[in-house]
Design an enzyme around this catalytic site. Structure first.
Site, short mmCIF file in Angstrom:
data_model
loop_
_atom_site.label_atom_id
_atom_site.label_comp_id
_atom_site.label_asym_id
_atom_site.label_seq_id
_atom_site.Cartn_x
_atom_site.Cartn_y
_atom_site.Cartn_z
CG MET A 129 22.29 13.11 3.73
SD MET A 129 23.42 14.33 3.04
CE MET A 129 22.48 14.92 1.64
CE LYS A 175 -17.54 -6.75 4.61
NZ LYS A 175 -16.88 -6.91 3.31
CG PHE A 232 -9.36 -9.90 11.26
CD1 PHE A 232 -8.10 -10.27 11.70
CD2 PHE A 232 -9.61 -9.88 9.89
CE1 PHE A 232 -7.12 -10.65 10.81
CE2 PHE A 232 -8.63 -10.25 8.99
CZ PHE A 232 -7.38 -10.62 9.45
CD GLN A 233 -7.08 -7.36 7.70
OE1 GLN A 233 -7.97 -7.13 6.90
NE2 GLN A 233 -5.89 -7.83 7.33
CD GLU A 239 -1.78 -2.33 1.66
OE1 GLU A 239 -0.59 -2.60 1.96
OE2 GLU A 239 -2.71 -3.16 1.82
#
Lengths: 171, 553
Positions: free
Chosen positions: B462, B162, B112-113, B50
């Protein structure tokens, strides 16, 4: 360090208080009190914020708040504005001290809202400094607990917060 | 007409002219993906992760000016977006991020999630929403697009439960209102115009705001009318043509010595869409003492935030300049513009011999097809690109300026290539590349013309440079001797792989890699001990610029 009072009209939605509080936390601003209430317009809430800081912090905080989509109007409250706070204070009381406590209450024009053999609850509205003085006077008797609402303010005269221009309207 | 939430979302995206979205499916966005599938009008690019999708939406937005869109599922899908959203936030890039969340029945039960992505993204979005009622959805999506791409732009997140995606509501199509630009009235610029007209040695500083407001033409007109030198911040690269006689180069920590001197000697700084970050102003209290500073800026909170200015104009830069320019006198042959030529010639004459990596960038710029877009990661290679790759046009240079996100470039390159159809030269280092090289597969899947110049020094260059400067050469965890064979790695992903080991390799290899219209990785094996110069140490003033490493204090 100075003290500044800011009023804001914000969307009456969940999450708005979090947004404002998160902004203070992230930018490291130190606020002394924050009160939120409903307004005559049910879509809007009014926040009154007392800030400790300097002119730079005041300017930044007002501009950063003004950028929030949910902040509709924001205004620095003038020093001579009407500012009030309410306190409920529970003082330890017995037969010997009751009359002294009531006398202090009368001087401050506080209301007695609950009396029991061992405690008295007093209610007082006024400027924060007056409330501070009231608490100081009651300390020797034993302050069992207290709750203050935080300051709420409104400008004098016909000027209102509605007269301010939202930053989002300027650009 | 009645539609479910997922369908309403797709319709609203189409209202906004969205043709491509980036994302990754999952449990709580199944309805959205089903609606995408059934509708068939929006191209969806699935990335490997993602974060890559979020950077792709960002890259898309940077090269088009239109709002990029990314979709992710709840929980880890949403949290994987966070770095991408923060990158867009720090650089004021318009992105709409759409996440699913668990249904109302499961919300707040640590399902969940389930994660509070609304709370997580509060400080890194311009605005965000959690949609709990399908009747609010269309309004929220429209408002999100309007917010993302107006004023000071930025990312907006919409978290959609959802059940909202499957709930049904009435949908009425709406044409989006064009982003309004408020004209800046003459009285608002009068004082600034007087101050600029009175200046003898004005220096114009272009920032990312010039690109965001599509004001490159006006910025150039201002410079030419005043015959004033122009320095650019990293975010401003492309806002003013690098080949222009008035261009002084990048300014700031790794800016040109020319821009540093001009800044010191100027009596007036005209700041266009820049926030005087600590990488530009460095020492904010001493940056502009005894100077007139005119700041033209759309974000009121940026005025006097880092550097106190003497004059400010609040508003859209294009509009402000349109009002301002006619009020200014035309100046010909300004002495300060001559000073610029002198300093630039001196800087060129005193330049150290070029290193391999610099030469690769210079040649790449020569060989690149017209309108090539350059995308960088973060670190030494990023600064070298800013210094050695001349950027001529706005929206052809993408880099994570504010957040400094290592691993930004590959996702952003995918977005940039898909949006523009142009060739992309991506410059990265071995440190950055390893962070998100998984997205090479996405670039290959879509046959994107991305040439990856991997400045491979087997080090985190760097950070290593700072360890040399400030930590007594104690190279803690910066000499990363990975054994990866990047040529074979590229080939295994279906991309082409090349290596540049010496100067003679540069032109033949780049010619081959750039001729391909598909992904190619060019492993440029550079020394691990190169430095980015010039350099001004953090918090220091411009007169302390280091141009010679050995002679540094």
């Amino acid at each position: 360090m100075n003290k500044y009072t800011i009023s804001a009209l914000v969307s009456n939605k969940s999450g708005v208080l979090t947004r404002v509080a998160a902004l203070f936390a992230r930018r490291g601003y130190n606020i002394e009190s924050l009160s939120v209430c409903k307004t005559e317009n049910e879509a809007l809430s009014r926040m009154t914020i007392v800030l400790n800081g300097d002119d730079y912090i005041l300017g930044q905080m007002m501009k950063q708040m003004d950028k929030l989509i949910d902040v509709k109007k924001i205004k620095r409250v003038e020093d001579d504005a009407v500012s009030r706070e309410l306190i409920l204070i529970k003082v330890r009381t017995d037969a010997a001290t009751r009359s002294q406590i009531l006398e202090i209450s009368q001087i401050f024009r506080a209301k007695v809202v609950d009396v029991s053999p061992e405690a008295t609850i007093l209610e007082l509205t006024g400027k924060p400094m007056k409330l501070d003085g009231f608490v100081t006077m009651l300390m020797p008797y034993g302050v069992m607990e207290l709750a203050r609402t935080g300051v709420t303010s409104i400008s004098r005269g016909k000027q209102t917060i509605q007269d301010e221009t939202d930053y989002k309207e300027k650009i | 007409m009645k539609k479910n939430g997922a369908e309403i979302l797709i319709e609203c995206l189409k209202e906004q002219g969205v043709k491509t979205v980036f994302g990754y499916p999952g449990g709580t966005v199944l309805d959205i993906y089903d609606a995408l599938y059934r509708d068939g009008n929006i191209e969806h690019v699935i990335t490997s992760h993602e974060q890559g999708a979020a950077h792709a939406a960002d890259g898309w937005a940077r090269v088009t000016g239109k709002t990029g869109v990314v979709i992710a599922t709840s929980g880890p899908g949403a949290t994987n977006l966070v770095t991408g959203i923060a990158t867009a936030y720090m650089d004021s890039i318009p992105v709409v991020a759409i996440t699913g969340n668990v249904g109302a029945n499961f919300l707040g039960r640590d399902s969940f999630q389930e994660i509070d992505i609304f709370g997580i993204t509060l400080p890194i979005t311009k605005h965000n929403y959690i949609v709990k009622d399908v009747n609010d959805l269309a309004g929220v999506v429209r408002e999100a697009f309007a917010i993302a791409n107006s004023g000071r732009k930025g990312p907006v997140l919409i978290d959609i439960l959802k059940n909202v995606q499957s709930d049904v509501a009435d949908y009425q199509p709406q044409t989006p209102v064009a982003v309004r630009r408020k004209p800046v009235p003459p009285q608002n610029v009068e004082a600034a115009a007087k101050a600029i007209a009175a200046a003898e040695r004005p220096l114009i500083v272009v920032g990312g705001g010039v690109i965001a407001s599509e004001a490159a033409k006006e910025a150039r007109a201002l410079a030419e009318r005043l015959d004033a030198p122009v320095a650019s911040t990293l975010m401003g690269l492309g806002a003013f043509p690098a080949s222009h006689r008035l261009f002084a180069g990048m300014m700031g920590m790794h800016g040109t010595a020319t821009s540093a001197k001009l800044c010191l000697e100027s009596d007036c700084i005209i700041a266009l869409g820049t926030r005087f970050s600590d990488r530009v102003a460095l020492n904010r209290d001493k940056f502009a003492v005894n100077k007139t500073v005119v700041q033209i800026e759309i974000d009121d909170a940026e005025i006097d935030k880092n550097v106190n200015v003497t004059h400010s104009v609040l508003g859209d830069i294009k509009e402000a300049l349109t009002t301002l320019i006619p009020m200014l006198p035309e100046v010909k042959d300004r002495a300060f513009a001559q000073t610029l030529q002198t300093y630039r010639a001196a800087e060129k004459a005193n330049a150290k011999p070029l290193e391999l990596g610099h030469k690769v960038l210079i040649e790449a710029a020569k060989l690149a097809p017209e309108d090539t877009i350059v995308v960088t990661d973060v670190g030494q290679h990023q600064m070298w690109t800013a210094q050695y790759y001349p950027v001529e046009k706005p929206r052809t240079f993408c880099s994570s300026g504010g957040l400094g996100t290592m691993g930004y470039a590959l996702g952003a390159s995918i977005g940039a290539a898909m949006a523009s159809g142009k060739h992309v030269i991506m410059v990265t280092g071995d440190g950055c590349f390893n962070m998100n090289l998984n997205e090479l597969s996405t670039a290959v899947t879509h046959d994107l013309p991305i040439t990856i110049l991997l400045m491979n020094n087997h080090a985190l260059g760097m950070v290593r440079q700072w360890q040399k400067l400030f930590y007594g050469n104690r190279f803690s965890q910066t000499d990363v001797r990975k054994r990866t064979d990047y040529v074979r790695f590229a080939e295994s992903f279906g991309a082409a792989g090349f290596a540049i080991e010496k100067e003679e390799d540069i032109v033949p290899v780049l010619t081959k890699a750039l001729a391909m219209n598909t992904p190619a990785v060019v492993d440029c094996r550079i020394s691990n001990d190169e430095n980015v110069l010039p350099m001004i140490k953090p918090g220091q003033t411009y007169d302390t610029i280091i141009t010679d490493w050995e002679a540094r204090k």
